[in-house]
Write a protein that holds these residues in place. Structure first.
Motif, short mmCIF file in Angstrom:
data_model
loop_
_atom_site.label_atom_id
_atom_site.label_comp_id
_atom_site.label_asym_id
_atom_site.label_seq_id
_atom_site.Cartn_x
_atom_site.Cartn_y
_atom_site.Cartn_z
N ASN A 115 0.79 -1.25 0.00
CA ASN A 115 0.00 0.00 0.00
C ASN A 115 0.82 1.30 0.00
O ASN A 115 0.26 2.38 0.13
CB ASN A 115 -1.00 0.05 1.17
CG ASN A 115 -2.37 -0.41 0.70
OD1 ASN A 115 -2.54 -0.71 -0.49
ND2 ASN A 115 -3.32 -0.47 1.59
N GLY A 139 2.25 2.37 -2.56
CA GLY A 139 1.96 2.97 -3.86
C GLY A 139 2.89 2.46 -4.96
O GLY A 139 3.06 3.12 -5.98
N LYS A 140 3.42 1.24 -4.79
CA LYS A 140 4.36 0.68 -5.78
C LYS A 140 3.70 0.55 -7.15
O LYS A 140 4.25 0.98 -8.16
CB LYS A 140 4.86 -0.71 -5.34
CG LYS A 140 5.67 -0.70 -4.07
CD LYS A 140 6.02 -2.10 -3.63
CE LYS A 140 4.81 -2.95 -3.31
NZ LYS A 140 3.92 -2.38 -2.27
N SER A 141 2.52 -0.07 -7.17
CA SER A 141 1.86 -0.29 -8.46
C SER A 141 1.47 1.03 -9.10
O SER A 141 1.51 1.18 -10.33
CB SER A 141 0.63 -1.18 -8.29
OG SER A 141 1.05 -2.44 -7.83
N SER A 142 1.10 2.01 -8.26
CA SER A 142 0.74 3.33 -8.81
C SER A 142 1.97 3.99 -9.43
O SER A 142 1.89 4.60 -10.50
CB SER A 142 0.18 4.23 -7.71
OG SER A 142 -0.89 3.59 -7.06
N ASP A 202 0.97 14.51 -2.68
CA ASP A 202 -0.27 15.30 -2.82
C ASP A 202 -1.03 15.34 -1.49
O ASP A 202 -1.78 16.28 -1.23
CB ASP A 202 -1.16 14.71 -3.93
CG ASP A 202 -1.46 13.23 -3.71
OD1 ASP A 202 -0.51 12.45 -3.56
OD2 ASP A 202 -2.65 12.86 -3.66
P1 GDP Z 1 1.04 -0.96 -3.58
O1 GDP Z 1 0.34 -1.95 -2.70
O2 GDP Z 1 2.28 -0.47 -2.91
O3 GDP Z 1 1.28 -1.43 -4.97
O4 GDP Z 1 0.09 0.34 -3.62
P2 GDP Z 1 -0.97 0.77 -4.73
O5 GDP Z 1 -0.28 1.39 -5.89
O6 GDP Z 1 -1.89 -0.37 -5.00
O7 GDP Z 1 -1.71 1.93 -3.93
C1 GDP Z 1 -2.30 1.69 -2.68
C2 GDP Z 1 -3.33 2.79 -2.42
O8 GDP Z 1 -2.65 4.05 -2.35
C3 GDP Z 1 -4.35 2.93 -3.56
O9 GDP Z 1 -5.59 3.24 -2.99
C4 GDP Z 1 -3.83 4.08 -4.37
O10 GDP Z 1 -4.85 4.78 -5.06
C5 GDP Z 1 -3.20 4.96 -3.31
N1 GDP Z 1 -2.10 5.77 -3.80
C6 GDP Z 1 -1.00 5.35 -4.45
N2 GDP Z 1 -0.19 6.38 -4.74
C7 GDP Z 1 -0.82 7.50 -4.33
C8 GDP Z 1 -0.50 8.89 -4.38
O11 GDP Z 1 0.53 9.36 -4.86
N3 GDP Z 1 -1.42 9.74 -3.79
C9 GDP Z 1 -2.57 9.31 -3.24
N4 GDP Z 1 -3.38 10.20 -2.74
N5 GDP Z 1 -2.90 8.00 -3.21
C10 GDP Z 1 -2.04 7.10 -3.73
#
Ligand code: GDP
Length: 463
Positions: free
Chosen positions: A233, A235-238, A342
């Motif tokens: 969570n 934000g790796k995938s984002s 942000d």
């Molecule tokens: P991962 O588990 O590390 O791959 O994380 P995800 O990319 O799945 O993101 C986890 C949550 O964080 C999701 O609800 C995303 O929408 C949110 N998220 C990721 N990056 C950002 C960001 O830069 N800003 C905000 N506000 N939310 C983010």
């Protein structure tokens, strides 16, 4: 593969388009085309001027209905891409019509070309050096301006020219040494022994500088194996999706969404990243997720760049701390990405402390895109040599070229040491000749058939 055959293929991509190009190359190319092409003027291609387009129609052998209206042009050896007689037929770009024009050519005596055969013929007839053919392959694959610049430079012979000069310098030294060996009492050599040693040293240093451009060439052309990691969570995938410019990975706020390793190639500024997104690091009883986490840790070990993502809205957890320690201990190039700027522009001091163990830290937002230019600049700083002008300088772009240059450098340094320590000149000559052979592998003047076959097999049919 008989290189004396006349070959033909469709050189444009398969599918519907405005026009398609069928290329015929070999000694019988013009005669083959003249069997099926009837110009409006009644003039055959054999009678046409070199490089002048002629309007006409294509007929299947033995049939009176024409297949298509086309433009045909004959290029006579050696003034063609392959260096052989060549005919290019431009027909309408329908799938069936293109196939029928090619069938007519094949029925008239040409053989279907194999992948890369046109370019291979260009290499054999001396139209292209081997590294120039590789640059042509890179040009066809180029996805960024920087890749295109490097490929164009390679095709224009920047690397071949530099290497050719160094090869000639070595040949001059070698002939000087042979003159001393064969006629010890005459003063035939233009260079003293000291001058020969200093010339070998100078060429070795120039080659080392050339080989060192591969760091930049590789980062631009081949790509840097890069892993995105961090706790779940963060934000790796984002971040992965933002770098790619589209949603390749599923993003949710459910922990453990990414369970396996995802891979894509991405352009970030001047660099190319062989990017992989990994499962988030956390303790879990889920068997599938645990395997994903094991794979993430393995990817970190194999990567050349680690992008460690931290959630900038939270204080670091134990997983964050142990990830930072693991990356610090591995010695791999790494950048800490403090994500979600942000939501929180000023991450807490504890998180900044952890990130200070990384080579660089970038605060960014995968949601808004803020900070990604700074990330591109950080990657360029780590992997791209600012002294190299990729639009002008000779740059090594492939592992094969780099390995040959490297072994040439090593052999030359050894020959130089031998010369300085008084080893017989005959033995030194053998060392220099081996170094020249290694250098000759780069442009293909000294290369095994298997390597040539491997290089051209990477091209598509029609190229
Ligand atoms: P991962 O588990 O590390 O791959 O994380 P995800 O990319 O799945 O993101 C986890 C949550 O964080 C999701 O609800 C995303 O929408 C949110 N998220 C990721 N990056 C950002 C960001 O830069 N800003 C905000 N506000 N939310 C983010």
């Amino acid at each position: 593969m008989n290189l004396l055959d006349t070959i033909a293929a469709v050189s444009t991509p398969y599918g519907k388009g405005g026009v398609a190009l069928i290329r015929i190359s070999g000694a019988d190319a013009i005669a083959v085309a003249d069997k099926i092409f009837k110009s409006r003027s009644g003039k055959s291609l054999a009678e046409s001027e070199h490089g002048r387009m002629t309007y006409g129609e294509i007929f299947m052998p033995g049939e009176s209905d024409s297949v298509d209206d086309v433009m045909a042009v004959a290029f006579r050896a050696p003034r063609s891409f392959t260096g052989e007689d060549t005919v290019e037929i431009t027909c309408h770009g329908g799938v069936l019509v293109t196939r029928k024009v090619l069938s007519a050519v094949l029925l008239s005596g040409a053989r279907a070309a194999e992948a890369g055969e046109f370019t291979r013929r260009a290499y054999i007839s001396g139209k292209l050096k081997l590294n120039e053919a590789e640059a042509l392959g890179d040009l066809l694959e180029a996805k960024s301006e920087s890749q295109l610049s490097l490929a164009r430079g390679g095709m224009k012979g920047r690397l071949s020219k530099k290497m050719g000069e160094l090869y000639d310098d070595l040949r001059r030294v070698l002939s000087g040494i042979y003159a001393v060996i064969d006629f010890p009492d005459e003063d035939l050599s233009e260079m003293s022994r000291e001058e020969m040693e200093s010339e070998i040293g100078r060429v070795a240093a120039d080659l080392r500088r050339l080989a060192d451009t591969y760091g930049t060439g590789r980062a631009v052309s081949e790509g840097i194996p890069t892993v995105i990691c961090g706790r779940t969570n963060a934000g790796k995938s984002s971040v992965y999706n933002r770098i790619l410019g589209y949603d390749a990975a599923i993003v949710t706020d459910v922990e453990g969404t990414t369970r396996d390793v995802l891979r894509e190639t991405a352009i970030l500024g001047k660099a190319t990243l062989l990017l992989c997104d990994t499962a988030g690091l956390r303790s879990t009883d889920d068997k599938v997720e645990s395997i994903g986490i094991e794979r993430s840790l393995k990817e970190i070990e194999d990567a050349e760049l680690v992008l460690a993502v931290f959630d900038g809205t939270r204080a670091p957890t134990d997983e964050d701390v142990s990830l930072a320690e693991k990356i610090g201990a591995s010695g791999v190039a790494s950048i800490a990405l403090i994500n979600k700027s942000d939501l929180c522009a000023n991450p807490c001091g504890e998180l900044l402390d952890i990130c200070s163990s990384f080579g660089k830290t970038v605060v960014l937002s995968a949601a808004s895109g803020e900070g990604f230019d700074a990330l591109a600049a950080a990657v360029e700083e780590l992997f791209i040599d600012v002294e190299i002008d990729i639009k002008k300088d000779a740059v090594v772009t492939g592992a094969r070229q780099f390995a040959a240059l490297n072994s040439c450098c090593e052999l030359l340094c050894r020959a130089l040491e031998d010369m300085k320590s008084g080893v017989s000149l005959d033995a030194c000559c053998v060392g220099i000749e081996c170094a020249m052979s290694a250098l000759g592998e780069v442009d293909g003047r000294e290369i095994g058939e298997e390597i040539v076959a491997d290089i051209f097999s990477r091209f598509c049919v029609g190229k």
